[in-house]
Design a protein around this motif. Structure first.
Motif, PDB file in Angstrom:
ATOM      1  N   GLY A  25       5.573-102.132 -11.689  1.00 42.39           N
ATOM      2  CA  GLY A  25       4.933-102.697 -10.596  1.00 42.39           C
ATOM      3  C   GLY A  25       4.561-101.389  -9.678  1.00 42.39           C
ATOM      4  N   GLU A  26       5.039-100.034  -9.857  1.00 36.59           N
ATOM      5  CA  GLU A  26       4.697 -99.056  -8.905  1.00 36.59           C
ATOM      6  C   GLU A  26       3.804 -98.207  -9.664  1.00 36.59           C
ATOM      7  OE1 GLU A  26       8.787 -97.654  -8.594  1.00 36.59           O
ATOM      8  OE2 GLU A  26       8.676 -98.405  -6.580  1.00 36.59           O
ATOM      9  N   PHE A  73       2.908 -87.666  -7.278  1.00 37.31           N
ATOM     10  CA  PHE A  73       3.063 -87.833  -8.684  1.00 37.31           C
ATOM     11  C   PHE A  73       4.750 -88.178  -8.960  1.00 37.31           C
ATOM     12  CE2 PHE A  73       3.428 -83.367  -8.317  1.00 37.31           C
ATOM     13  CZ  PHE A  73       4.541 -83.018  -9.314  1.00 37.31           C
ATOM     14  N   ALA A  74       5.424 -88.038  -8.176  1.00 34.81           N
ATOM     15  CA  ALA A  74       6.846 -88.329  -8.657  1.00 34.81           C
ATOM     16  C   ALA A  74       7.358 -88.764  -7.092  1.00 34.81           C
ATOM     17  CB  ALA A  74       7.603 -87.455  -9.017  1.00 34.81           C
ATOM     18  N   GLY A  75       8.438 -89.425  -7.040  1.00 36.73           N
ATOM     19  CA  GLY A  75       9.302 -89.725  -5.929  1.00 36.73           C
ATOM     20  C   GLY A  75       8.962 -91.185  -5.278  1.00 36.73           C
ATOM     21  N   LYS A  76       8.997 -91.150  -3.807  1.00 41.12           N
ATOM     22  CA  LYS A  76       8.889 -92.581  -3.368  1.00 41.12           C
ATOM     23  C   LYS A  76       7.744 -93.120  -3.556  1.00 41.12           C
ATOM     24  CE  LYS A  76       9.371 -94.500   1.285  1.00 41.12           C
ATOM     25  NZ  LYS A  76       9.429 -94.362   2.708  1.00 41.12           N
ATOM     26  N   GLY A  77       7.758 -94.433  -3.810  1.00 38.67           N
ATOM     27  CA  GLY A  77       6.648 -95.118  -4.124  1.00 38.67           C
ATOM     28  C   GLY A  77       5.706 -94.978  -5.373  1.00 38.67           C
ATOM     29  N   ASN A  80       7.659 -92.590 -11.364  1.00 37.01           N
ATOM     30  CA  ASN A  80       8.264 -91.450 -11.587  1.00 37.01           C
ATOM     31  C   ASN A  80       9.234 -91.038 -10.724  1.00 37.01           C
ATOM     32  OD1 ASN A  80       6.814 -91.487 -14.048  1.00 37.01           O
ATOM     33  ND2 ASN A  80       4.991 -90.492 -12.735  1.00 37.01           N
ATOM     34  N   LYS A  81      10.505 -91.325 -10.757  1.00 36.68           N
ATOM     35  CA  LYS A  81      11.492 -90.977  -9.718  1.00 36.68           C
ATOM     36  C   LYS A  81      11.751 -89.260  -9.894  1.00 36.68           C
ATOM     37  CE  LYS A  81      11.323 -95.154  -8.258  1.00 36.68           C
ATOM     38  NZ  LYS A  81      10.193 -95.323  -7.316  1.00 36.68           N
ATOM     39  N   TRP A 101      12.032 -88.688  -0.399  1.00 38.46           N
ATOM     40  CA  TRP A 101      11.678 -87.415  -1.062  1.00 38.46           C
ATOM     41  C   TRP A 101      10.134 -87.743  -2.102  1.00 38.46           C
ATOM     42  CZ3 TRP A 101      11.401 -82.708   1.203  1.00 38.46           C
ATOM     43  CH2 TRP A 101      12.437 -82.619   2.354  1.00 38.46           C
ATOM     44  N   LYS A 102       9.236 -87.113  -1.799  1.00 36.65           N
ATOM     45  CA  LYS A 102       8.042 -87.223  -2.962  1.00 36.65           C
ATOM     46  C   LYS A 102       7.835 -85.725  -3.385  1.00 36.65           C
ATOM     47  CE  LYS A 102       5.337 -88.672   0.846  1.00 36.65           C
ATOM     48  NZ  LYS A 102       4.282 -89.441   1.216  1.00 36.65           N
ATOM     49  N   HIS A 103       7.262 -85.707  -4.707  1.00 37.04           N
ATOM     50  CA  HIS A 103       6.683 -84.475  -5.101  1.00 37.04           C
ATOM     51  C   HIS A 103       5.176 -84.560  -5.045  1.00 37.04           C
ATOM     52  CE1 HIS A 103       7.466 -81.400  -8.426  1.00 37.04           C
ATOM     53  NE2 HIS A 103       7.119 -80.671  -7.339  1.00 37.04           N
ATOM     54  N   VAL A 104       4.383 -83.673  -4.689  1.00 46.49           N
ATOM     55  CA  VAL A 104       3.017 -83.861  -4.285  1.00 46.49           C
ATOM     56  C   VAL A 104       2.259 -82.595  -4.793  1.00 46.49           C
ATOM     57  CG1 VAL A 104       1.475 -84.212  -2.564  1.00 46.49           C
ATOM     58  CG2 VAL A 104       3.905 -85.012  -2.099  1.00 46.49           C
ATOM     59  N   LYS A 105       0.999 -82.966  -5.280  1.00 45.94           N
ATOM     60  CA  LYS A 105       0.378 -81.663  -5.589  1.00 45.94           C
ATOM     61  C   LYS A 105      -1.187 -81.717  -5.034  1.00 45.94           C
ATOM     62  CE  LYS A 105      -1.375 -84.097  -9.580  1.00 45.94           C
ATOM     63  NZ  LYS A 105      -1.774 -84.135 -11.398  1.00 45.94           N
ATOM     64  N   GLY A 106      -1.978 -80.513  -5.002  1.00 47.91           N
ATOM     65  CA  GLY A 106      -2.873 -80.520  -4.326  1.00 47.91           C
ATOM     66  C   GLY A 106      -3.647 -79.252  -4.895  1.00 47.91           C
TER      67      GLY A 106
END
Length: 141
Positions: A25-26, A73-77, A80-81, A101-106
């Motif tokens: 569901g995430e 793309f990974a982590g909270k919410g 993919n943890k 913690w979240k893994h983010v890209k940009g």
């Protein structure tokens, strides 16, 4: 051909094998707002060290640039943890709870060797600790 256990070829992609995605569901990714690197005029000019793991060199974003196409793309919410050791290490070094913690890209413009270059950049972030451990994932030019 194919199918479940005991019926023809089985490449291990059957229910219960742990290899098929399960809908939690995430979402896989979460888009976030673009953000801006200010110019050197105080706190609004926060900039970051960005490591290039291939060369070991450290760069910085070009002042006044916008970090665009930001996506968790990974982590909270997300579905993919983060790996438990990664999340625990981030919490130990910077604070916050491992699960936040979240893994983010940009995409951002980086000054590299006197040139302005566009790169896909990855980092970790947590609301209280902020954005940390930036790295160049790939150069886009």
């Amino acid at each position: 051909m194919g199918g479940g256990v005991g019926r023809g070829l089985d490449f291990g992609n059957t229910w219960g094998s742990g290899r098929l995605p399960i809908d939690t569901g995430e979402p896989d990714t979460i888009p976030e707002a673009d953000w801006h690197i200010g110019r050197s005029l105080g706190a609004a000019a926060m900039n970051y060290d960005i490591k290039d793991p291939r060369t070991g060199k450290t760069y910085r974003f070009v002042e006044g640039t916008t970090i665009s196409h930001v996506e968790v793309f990974a982590g909270k919410g997300t579905r993919n943890k983060l790996r438990p050791k990664v999340a625990a290490g981030l919490s130990e070094r910077y604070g916050g709870r491992p699960r936040d913690w979240k893994h983010v890209k940009g995409l951002g413009t980086i000054e590299a060797g006197g040139r302005f270059r566009t790169a896909e950049v990855h980092w970790f972030e947590e609301r209280g600790a902020g954005r940390v451990e930036f790295k160049v994932k790939r150069w886009l030019d």
